[in-house]
Design a protein around this motif. Structure first.
Motif, PDB file in Angstrom:
ATOM      1  N   ASN A 202      44.247  36.937  33.956  1.00 33.00           N
ATOM      2  CA  ASN A 202      45.625  36.509  34.178  1.00 33.00           C
ATOM      3  C   ASN A 202      46.463  37.729  34.540  1.00 33.00           C
ATOM      4  O   ASN A 202      46.707  38.592  33.716  1.00 33.00           O
ATOM      5  CB  ASN A 202      46.166  35.834  32.911  1.00 33.00           C
ATOM      6  N   GLN A 243      40.279  31.959  37.406  1.00 28.79           N
ATOM      7  CA  GLN A 243      41.660  31.480  37.326  1.00 28.79           C
ATOM      8  C   GLN A 243      42.450  31.950  38.527  1.00 28.79           C
ATOM      9  O   GLN A 243      42.078  32.888  39.206  1.00 28.79           O
ATOM     10  CB  GLN A 243      42.346  32.060  36.064  1.00 28.79           C
ATOM     11  N   GLY A 248      46.496  29.919  36.087  1.00 26.73           N
ATOM     12  CA  GLY A 248      46.223  28.504  36.334  1.00 26.73           C
ATOM     13  C   GLY A 248      44.774  28.256  36.712  1.00 26.73           C
ATOM     14  O   GLY A 248      44.057  29.176  37.126  1.00 26.73           O
TER      15      GLY A 248
END
Lengths: 587, 1067
Positions: A202, A243, A248
């Motif tokens: 992330n 991701q 997401g």
């Protein structure tokens, strides 16, 4: 008086020290705040467009440098032609006829754009190192900045490599005055890109690179540069469950066409989308200005208003012909071409020579079996074009006799989005928030399929290809007429039997990339990776030349081995004082 | 230290000359006498010298003198400023009274020079002078335009737009970046004199060589223009002058097609290309079966059919009009011995010949001077303010209105007259603007009349103040201290609105408002000490001083919003826009300059003149180590005509030879920030929407400039040799100068390799350039009874050569004289600035040069043996010269195909007076310059956009029936052999001669005017630009542009004919 002169002399030094106004010196940037801004500056080149004087056009380097590579990847790969008319952006003419010279300024602009991006990455590393030495940031912070900078630097170098092959590698210590392009720089590119794979999953922001993005990009680079499918397979298998940069989930979007709608630009399909922003004070530079020419040409009544570039080729359109729901892998689709409306008066009422509106000639679109992805990839007469109504034919085309009867579609916005998701600060609505899908999940799956084929796992490959086809077969995503019926005779099926051999699997894979990722800037790079550039383009060119517009468009174009690389810009060779050399393959 | 050494040596030199020559008398005979001026009475201060000796005297207040001469053979020479020298042989006389005649040719006039003024006869440097009458002879509101052709060595290039400032170049070019001269207005340096009222100017001196200009040191290398404004005089004088007239746009381009011809051309293209929108029959004639729907149909073997909605628009007529020009000046001057003032008011209105464009200008001036403390102290000020409003258009650009004239098809109506039509872009109803959106294939140009009409409410204001105050203290007779404080201040504002358009093929889909504002200024403090002394035959004029300057102070801003609810002009404020488009500002980095300077002029016997100058400048533009520059110069003059060996040559009245050497600097080439490394960012260059916000981008930075703290002054070394002579009773005067100007350490920013990134490259002192040339002026003045004549001829040449650019940089291409073809100007070592570079067209290919071959089953046209291989070669297309003879046309075959620099320019001024009538004619010309006619790209090639085309393409282009044509075949082919390359086809001869002014005036006889209590009244009629003789095919051969890329015509706003009536009234 002497006293006055005395005071004067002592003040003189101060009087003559005038600092620069309105700019920053490096010291002011040695902080996390400053480095964050430098990082943004380096990412801002990912769309390939900056308002810099790259060429003789003021603020040049727009369409020729854009990340979507519509000139370098799609037009050169013959899935589209320049469109518009002969005199517009004539530098593209030789690129699509495989006769560009080293003095073509498009090539120089692309070069300068990529190396400007690289120089920004290097400035991050330099400033971060100084900030660390000065105790203004921590080791961890410095490592993260440098990791991001190297990931980007690797990607930008790879972009240069796949254009020119013989490129200089620039790190923060390289002297631009002495650097050469004769060494093999692939190890350095891979080292930089590998550094990116250490980034967290992330990244916090949708516009940054994260681990997954860097894994896919490194896999692409390994495949393209080194045919290292095994290395790529490992990376892609991990990336497959990764991701998006903002954390997401990633995966295939349920239906095909909606992927290209602006509102879905950061949807599940998007592993990395270049972020376009509108009305942001940039004068629309950040709003997909690289694609602004690529809209139909009927101001006010069709999207964009300008400029009629980037029209799909007949051969590309024909590829969507299916038999039994499957594509014709032996290219026999050209013997049953998709019907076009070339030479017909447009469907809209248009004044004829006598000044009165002529009755519309009948035109019925092709009735044969077609892959439903065609009508999301190409605008064609009689078929709904987003919410703009039916494509009306010739009056959406700038000059059919030059560019043929087809229109581009994937980057086009919906009528309902005009003024809302399009920029209003410049002269046309073709500046949009429709960010370029640099890595789509479908691309990841097809890269995986390619690696699996090389690994001999044809069934795994078939599985991935079928995943793609199954999604395309979801009729919820097919183009429909206003009355709810399907716009054409769509037929699509999966490969239900095992691929007989590697060659067949390759053909199926090659075709699937063409159908799934068409008009997205990949084609020529794919052909190069597969090593079939010359033969494939010769075949397509021979066919396109038989079109009524083919003669005007392609003239006496011929394809030789030189079509595999772009020339190192002569300007750069000249500026290097002989340090840079032309690619021997092009000499 | 160097400066002081030079000064000391110079002082010693002067001293030694004084001692060695001051007391060499021989005594034989005493002469007395009285000198009077013709019609004026006794003349004090007249120099009386014995020719060939150092003996001399000066007349007293009664005009009397006393002098001892060697013997009867002695010749006495009487000289005084403003009068013709007179020589008398003594003979047996002991009392010699003489009457001097007023000078005709201005040899004695006082010329304003650097920080002082001198008699012209004392000058050793090269200085041109422009008279006030010449400045107002042509009705321009801009002083720069008025300089054209008025003094040698100065090339002025302007255009016809009301608010345009002409480009002024003195003796060629000495920089790649900035060649603007330094302007000094009443002691205040400024970059801009455009705002001044020409009517306020007393004199203009142009300092051309180092001898004259290097006292301005680091800013003098492009020449110095010194402007002095009018002063008050004793008594009261009120002058009102005005003119009013009309400007005639003329007929515009004469080589464009009408609608029928355009249709014919379309069908010629079909024919040549063997294409047709119809199925062709066996004979190649179109049948009625269509394959596409053309604009121009075919009605059998007659003419092509034109759609009913067609217009036949002459776009030049549509965008132009006959325009008003008027000007009113009122000046009041007056004063006593101790207080003098000059006040003036000017109002000027000039509408442009392009519709809705105009400039209105209002100027005020107040100059005053007060003398007190027994005439020991003078205190004065000069002040002028200008307020102007402008609405202009762009020029020499593809989108400028004049350019669009060459690009918009005649079929398009200015306004749609109906019936309703569902067009390409819009449903056209009566009253709508017409445009390229009516139907496909009308091109991509926007309707210029619509654009100009929509822009009529745009407004641009500008206000400028130039002023100075000074105090002048006479310490002792001949020694004055003067301190001047001055500056300029400017401020401006603009509001421009962009409309939504519907009529074009490429429309503007949203409206927006842009406002911009700026202010700025500069100031100067100068203190000088001036010594002006005559010791017998020795005359010394010396000036030394300190100066501090700060210039380039200021800021600007501009902001734009979009999505306006209504286009109503009253609604146009930024806050009414729904959407912020941009909001930007700039703070300028100013430059400071600190200087010391010294100049000394010494003349002995009015015959031997020496001058030396030195200036030391420190500038903030350079890093601390390179900040200071020293600029010396030396000059000398010798009045040969005063030598005894010249006595027999009576037809020569005066002959002076002179020469100078010196250095001057230039710092304008480099930005004040060049020395600093910098980072920065802007939304377009470095912001990115990293968070996916869609409507904003996150701020990001990039390296913006690579600094060079080692840059230093550009220095040019100038030599000048000249002579000035008058002969035939002072009726004819000649002034001739030869100069050589070599600039070294020329600042240039070599393009960095792409791998260095795109931060601005630093300027480095690397290039070199040289100029040589001849300036000449010839004047003649005489009177035959009531008929008077005054004529002058001004002649200017320069030969510019680039000596060096940078290591490994033999040339750089610059500019976009053709936006579609790329840079057509190449600046290359060994060539002049801005030369045209491309392929040389030797002819058009003929069919006999080709044969067909079967290549891969395709019948292909192939060049015959011996014909160089050329991409796209075909009959009727360009055949380029194979310069390197390798049998193939490649970029290596490009060559220099033209030179926009003129071989010479000239001005001819003729004035006749007869009784109360006067007739003036002024002719200006340029010879030997080439023009790159970019308009031909659009009009001589069918595929260069679907715009207007030329008659040449229809009537004179190559066909098999016209094999000797020079215009290529009308064809839709766009390739290397047609319209994609820069080639000599676009080059035309640009020489021209233009009658700038023809004026007939009549002065009301004094006996009538005195009855109505006026001093004088003159009325005149005037024609401006009545004719231009040129072979150039475009609208106007006078073409400006950047010094690195000029001489290209991309739709030039022409100088137009003006018809003027005016009067001057004195009370």
């Amino acid at each position: 008086m002497l006293a006055i002169i005395g005071i004067w002399s002592s003040c003189k030094q101060d009087f003559l020290n005038v600092p620069a106004t309105g700019s920053l010196d490096e010291g002011l940037l040695q902080s996390t705040k400053g480095l964050d801004a430098l990082v943004v500056g380096a990412y801002s080149m990912i769309d390939g467009v900056a308002d810099l004087p790259f060429s003789w056009t003021p603020g040049g380097g727009i369409w020729e440098t854009t990340a979507s590579n519509w000139v370098w990847g799609s037009i050169r790969g013959m899935e589209a032609n320049k469109g518009t008319d002969g005199g517009d952006q004539p530098e593209i003419n030789p690129i699509q006829t495989y006769s560009e010279t080293a003095t073509n300024y498009y090539v120089n602009d692309k070069w300068r754009e990529v190396y400007e991006a690289i120089s920004r990455c290097n400035s991050i590393i330099m400033v971060a190192t100084k900030a660390l030495d000065g105790g203004k940031i921590t080791q961890d912070q410095a490592d993260n900045y440098i990791m991001q900078a190297r990931a980007l630097r690797g990607w930008y170098h790879f972009e240069a490599w796949r254009m020119w092959e013989k490129i200089p590698y620039m790190d923060e210590t390289t002297d631009p005055a002495t650097v050469t392009n004769t060494e093999d720089v692939r190890p350095q590119i891979i080292a930089d890109m590998t550094e990116g794979t250490k980034l967290p999953l992330n990244a916090g922001e949708i516009g940054k690179f994260n681990k997954t993005v860097c894994q896919v990009l490194l896999a692409k680079a390994l495949m393209q540069m080194n045919h290292d499918y095994a290395g790529a397979l490992t990376l892609l298998n991990e990336a497959k469950t990764g991701q998006k940069p903002d954390g997401g989930a990633i995966g295939l979007a349920p239906t095909y066409g909606e992927i290209f709608a602006i509102e879905n630009r950061n949807d599940i399909e998007s592993v990395y989308t270049v972020q376009y922003s509108i009305n942001d004070g940039s004068g629309a530079i950040n709003a997909g200005s690289g694609e602004v020419l690529n809209f139909p040409y009927k101001s006010g009544a069709s999207p964009g208003g300008c400029c009629g570039f980037f029209d799909p080729t007949q051969e590309f359109v024909n590829s969507f012909r299916t038999v039994g729901g499957l594509p014709l892998l032996d290219n026999t689709y050209n013997s049953d071409p998709v019907k076009n409306d070339y030479g017909l008066v447009a469907n809209a009422t248009a004044p004829g020579a006598s000044g009165v509106v002529e009755s519309d000639p009948d035109f019925t679109p092709d009735q044969g079996a077609l892959d439903p992805r065609l009508d999301w990839s190409v605008g064609r007469r009689g078929i709904p074009y987003w919410d703009w109504g039916l494509h009306t034919g010739a009056d959406w085309i700038r000059d059919q006799t030059y560019s043929g009867p087809w229109s581009p579609k994937k980057q086009v916005y919906k009528k309902s989005q005009e003024g809302k998701l399009t920029d209003i600060t410049s002269w046309t609505s073709g500046y949009t928030a429709n960010g370029y899908r640099m890595i789509r999940y479908a691309d990841v799956l097809l890269l995986l399929a390619e690696c699996e084929i090389e690994a001999g796992s044809l069934d795994n490959a078939r599985g991935y290809i079928n995943q793609i086809r199954a999604r395309a077969a979801n009729s919820a995503g097919w183009v429909k007429m206003p009355d709810g019926t399907f716009a054409a005779n769509y037929q699509i099926a999966q490969y239900t039997t095992a691929f007989p051999d590697k060659a067949y699997a390759e053909k199926a894979l090659y075709m699937e990339r063409k159908l799934e990722l068409g008009q997205e800037g990949h084609r020529w790079f794919d052909l190069n990776r597969w090593g079939i550039t010359v033969n494939e383009l010769k075949r397509v060119l021979a066919y396109e030349k038989t079109m009524p517009w083919g003669d005007k468009l392609y003239g006496s174009a011929t394809i030789t081995d030189k079509a595999k690389w772009y020339p190192i810009p002569q300007r750069q060779i000249d500026l290097s004082n002989g340090k840079l050399e032309q690619n021997p393959a092009l000499k | 230290m160097q400066i002081f050494t030079i000064v000391r040596r110079f002082a010693l030199l002067i001293l030694s000359m004084v001692i060695s020559t001051g007391f060499l008398f021989a005594q034989e005979k005493t002469i007395t006498g009285k000198v009077t001026a013709e019609g004026e009475g006794p003349l004090p201060g007249v120099n009386v010298t014995v020719q060939g000796t150092t003996t001399g005297a000066i007349t007293d207040v009664n005009g009397t003198y006393k002098l001892t001469v060697p013997g009867p053979a002695a010749v006495l020479v009487y000289s005084s400023i403003g009068y013709v020298n007179k020589a008398v042989t003594v003979g047996t006389q002991t009392v010699i009274d003489v009457t001097l005649q007023t000078e005709v040719l201005g040899l004695q006039e006082v010329v304003v020079t650097g920080y002082t003024s001198q008699r012209r006869r004392d000058l050793t440097g090269s200085i041109g002078v422009v008279q006030p009458a010449e400045l107002t002879a042509v009705p321009t509101g801009n002083v720069t335009n008025a300089l054209q052709g008025r003094t040698s060595g100065v090339v002025v290039t302007g255009n016809g737009q009301p608010n345009s400032t002409a480009k002024v170049r003195i003796r060629g070019f000495s920089s790649f970046e900035n060649n603007d001269p330094l302007y000094i207005v009443d002691g205040v340096p400024t970059q801009d004199i455009a705002s001044m009222n020409p009517n306020d100017i007393e004199s203009i001196s142009v300092l051309k060589d180092a001898g004259a200009a290097s006292i301005y040191g680091s800013r003098a290398s492009n020449g110095v223009v010194i402007v002095t404004t009018k002063k008050g005089s004793k008594g009261t004088n009120i002058t009102y002058s005005m003119y009013i007239g009309s400007q005639d746009p003329g007929k515009g381009p004469d080589n464009l097609l009408n609608t029928q011809e355009y249709a014919d051309l379309q069908w010629l293209v079909y024919k040549n290309d063997k294409t047709s929108p119809y199925v062709l029959d066996e004979d190649g004639n179109p049948t009625t079966t269509k394959v596409e729907n053309p604009i121009y149909g075919w009605i059998g073997n007659a003419n092509p059919e034109i759609p009913e909605w067609h217009a036949n628009t002459n776009w030049y007529d549509a965008i132009t009009r006959s325009a008003l020009i008027q000007n009113h000046d009122l000046s009041l001057s007056g004063g006593s011995d101790n207080a003098k003032f000059f006040a003036a008011l000017g109002v000027r209105q000039q509408d442009g010949i392009v519709i809705y464009t105009n400039q209105n200008k209002y100027t005020v001036r107040f100059n005053s001077e007060f003398t007190f403390l027994n005439s020991h102290v003078k205190f004065g000020e000069n002040f002028t303010a200008t307020y102007s409003t402008n609405l202009g258009v762009s020029n020499l650009q593809e989108g400028s209105p004049i350019s669009i004239v060459y690009r918009e098809q005649p079929i398009i109506p200015v306004k749609w007259t109906g019936p309703d039509l569902v067009g390409l872009s819009h449903t056209f109803t009566a009253g709508d603007w017409g445009g390229t959106g009516i139907i496909g294939n009308l091109g991509n140009v926007s309707n210029p009349v619509a654009n100009l009409t929509r822009a009529k409410d745009n407004k641009y204001w500008d206000m400028r103040i130039i002023g100075s105050t000074y105090i002048d203290v006479k310490i002792i007779q001949g020694l004055n201290f003067r301190s001047t404080v001055g500056g300029t201040l400017y401020n401006g504002y603009g509001v421009g609105y962009t409309f939504i358009t519907y009529e074009n093929s490429e429309n503007q889909l949203s409206n927006s408002l842009r406002e911009n504002a700026y202010y700025g200024g500069d100031w100067v403090i100068t203190n000088t000490l001036t010594l002006d002394k005559t010791f017998g035959q020795h005359k010394i004029l010396a000036v030394g001083g300190y100066e501090a300057v700060k210039y380039g102070i200021g800021r600007d801003m501009d902001a734009s919003r979009g999505n306006y609810f209504t286009d109503d002009p009253l609604y146009r404020t930024l806050d009414n826009g729904a959407q912020i488009n941009s909001a930007n500002s700039n703070a300028y980095t100013p430059t400071t300059l600190v200087s010391e300077f010294l100049r000394a002029d010494y003349s002995f016997m009015d015959r031997y003149m020496l001058s030396a100058t030195v200036r030391r400048d420190g500038s903030s533009r350079f890093g601390a180590d390179n900040r200071y520059g020293v600029f010396p110069s030396f000059s000398a003059g010798w009045r040969i005509s005063d030598e005894s060996f010249f006595q027999g040559i009576s037809f020569i009245n005066d002959l002076k030879i002179r020469g100078s050497w010196g250095t001057m600097g230039n710092q304008l080439a480099v930005s004040p920030t060049n020395q600093y490394y910098a980072y920065g960012g802007s939304p377009g260059t470095s912001f990115y929407d990293i968070g996916g916000a869609v409507t904003s981008a996150t701020q990001g930075f990039r390296p913006t400039r690579i600094g060079n703290p080692n840059a230093k002054w550009e220095t040019n070394e100038t030599m000048d040799f000249g002579f000035e002579t008058t002969f035939m009773n002072n009726k004819i005067g000649i002034k001739l100068d030869w100069y050589s100007k070599k600039t070294k350490d020329l600042l240039f920013a070599p393009e960095l390799p792409g791998t260095a990134g795109s931060a601005d490259a630093p300027y480095v002192n690397i290039a070199a350039m040289s100029n040589t040339g001849v300036d000449a002026e010839l004047s003649f003045k005489d009177k035959w009874g009531d008929l008077g004549f005054d004529g002058s001829f001004v002649f200017t040449t320069y030969t510019n050569n680039i000596d060096k650019i940078a290591e490994g940089v033999p040339f750089f291409d610059y500019g976009s004289g053709t936006t579609r073809l790329g840079s057509n100007n190449r600046n290359q070592v060994g060539h002049p600035m801005s030369a045209f570079f491309g392929y040389k067209v030797i002819s058009l290919f003929q069919e006999s040069e080709f044969h067909t071959e079967d290549i891969d089953g395709v019948t292909t046209l192939v060049e015959n043996e011996g014909v160089p291989v050329q991409d796209g070669a075909a009959p009727g297309l360009f055949k380029y010269a194979d310069t390197d003879g390798d049998g193939e046309i490649t970029p290596a075959d490009r060559q220099f195909i033209g030179n926009p620099n003129p071989k010479f320019t000239y001005g001819v001024n003729l004035t006749f007076t007869y009784k109360n009538f006067d007739l003036t004619a002024f002719l200006y010309g340029s010879y030997g310059n080439d023009i790159f006619n970019s308009n031909r790209y659009f009009i001589d090639f069918w595929p260069s956009f679907q715009g207007q085309k030329s008659k040449d393409l229809l009537y004179n282009s190559w066909t098999t029936d016209r094999p000797n044509a020079t215009v290529p075949m009308a064809s839709n082919t766009s390739n290397f052999s047609t319209n994609t390359q820069i080639c000599s086809y676009y080059i035309e001869k640009g020489s021209y001669a233009r009658l700038k002014n023809l004026q007939l005036g009549y002065t009301i006889p004094e006996n009538i005017s005195s009855k109505i209590n006026i001093k004088s009244l003159r009325v005149y009629v005037q024609g401006v630009n009545l004719f231009t003789v040129t072979k150039y095919s475009g609208l106007d051969p006078e073409l400006g542009g950047d010094d690195r890329a000029f001489g290209s015509d991309t739709g030039n706003y022409p100088e137009v004919k003006q018809y003027i009536f005016g009067l001057t009234l004195n009370f």
